[in-house]
Design a protein around this motif. Sequence first.
Motif, short mmCIF file in Angstrom:
data_model
loop_
_atom_site.label_atom_id
_atom_site.label_comp_id
_atom_site.label_asym_id
_atom_site.label_seq_id
_atom_site.Cartn_x
_atom_site.Cartn_y
_atom_site.Cartn_z
N UNK A 50 -4.28 -8.56 16.90
CA UNK A 50 -5.38 -8.83 17.82
C UNK A 50 -6.74 -8.67 17.12
N UNK A 51 -6.81 -7.70 16.21
CA UNK A 51 -8.05 -7.46 15.44
C UNK A 51 -8.13 -8.34 14.17
N UNK A 52 -7.20 -9.30 14.11
CA UNK A 52 -7.17 -10.25 12.97
C UNK A 52 -6.88 -9.57 11.64
N UNK A 53 -6.16 -8.46 11.66
CA UNK A 53 -5.72 -7.80 10.42
C UNK A 53 -4.32 -8.31 10.08
N UNK A 54 -4.23 -9.62 9.82
CA UNK A 54 -2.94 -10.28 9.67
C UNK A 54 -2.12 -9.73 8.48
N UNK A 55 -2.78 -9.59 7.31
CA UNK A 55 -2.06 -9.12 6.13
C UNK A 55 -1.57 -7.69 6.35
N UNK A 56 -2.44 -6.86 6.89
CA UNK A 56 -2.09 -5.46 7.13
C UNK A 56 -0.94 -5.35 8.13
N UNK A 57 -1.03 -6.15 9.20
CA UNK A 57 0.03 -6.15 10.22
C UNK A 57 1.36 -6.57 9.62
N UNK A 58 1.33 -7.60 8.76
CA UNK A 58 2.55 -8.09 8.12
C UNK A 58 3.17 -7.03 7.22
N UNK A 59 2.31 -6.26 6.51
CA UNK A 59 2.81 -5.19 5.64
C UNK A 59 3.48 -4.09 6.46
N UNK A 60 2.85 -3.76 7.58
CA UNK A 60 3.44 -2.73 8.46
C UNK A 60 4.77 -3.24 9.05
N UNK A 61 4.83 -4.53 9.34
CA UNK A 61 6.06 -5.10 9.88
C UNK A 61 7.20 -4.98 8.87
N UNK A 62 6.90 -5.23 7.58
CA UNK A 62 7.90 -5.09 6.53
C UNK A 62 8.38 -3.64 6.42
#
Length: 267
Positions: A221-233
Amino acid sequence: MDGRDWKKFLLPYEQTIEELKVKFKTLRGELKSREEYSPIEFVTGRVKKISSILDKAKRLNVPVDQLETGIEDIAGIRIMCQFVEDIQWLAELIHARQDMKVVYEKDYIENKKESGYRSYHLIIEYPVQTALGMKHVLAEIQIRTLAMNFWATIEHSLNYKYKETLPDEVRTRLSKAAEAAYLLDQEMSSIRDEIMEAQKLFEDNSNLVNKVLNYIQELYFFHRFREAAQFQLRFNEIWEKDDVRALTELIQDLETAIVRAKKGEHA
């Protein structure tokens, strides 16, 4: 039949059912939050069909103009519990409530019916606010375990099929099944603590997972796409290992990342 408007007659009972279902579901949620356990597994409710009301009135010799006081279960709530011990606890909670009054109760657990039927019944007087003013409605609350409910549902279906006159063989087998259901409840009670502990662990783990996924969604939602993807991994790896400690650490890191995101900082 006395020519009354049955639809209007049943309105207060329908309102009573809806209100009681909401109240007991709310009680379930509150107990789970406060006590981390609720005796209520789930709640159902129904208003008797007009044909059933008239059949019962005929059977009990209740005049049609006295149905409101002569038939106590026109409105009925059924509450299912996991354990037999939960039933008395729930009955005491109902007695303590100020928004309904227990008129009397029938204990068919200690004093089972000849058929094998077990359940705990409370007849309550419930004040319902209608368009015409306050009305005090009689309603029945049945409290039973899941095993008791399974047996009672089968018995009800068979009684309907055989028009309340069960063949001796069916009656005998039903009686044996009732005892088997009772023994199952007793066995579950003997390992109640272990079951409750297992359920709590499962629920705690489920809550952690929900929190992680909600936090990752918040990062998107805050457009932290790369960070969110890393946390997902990271989450995917932890999920494979079923590591609760690592899951807790992940939540802490996610909370820090969300605070940074809200402040507009970069990782």
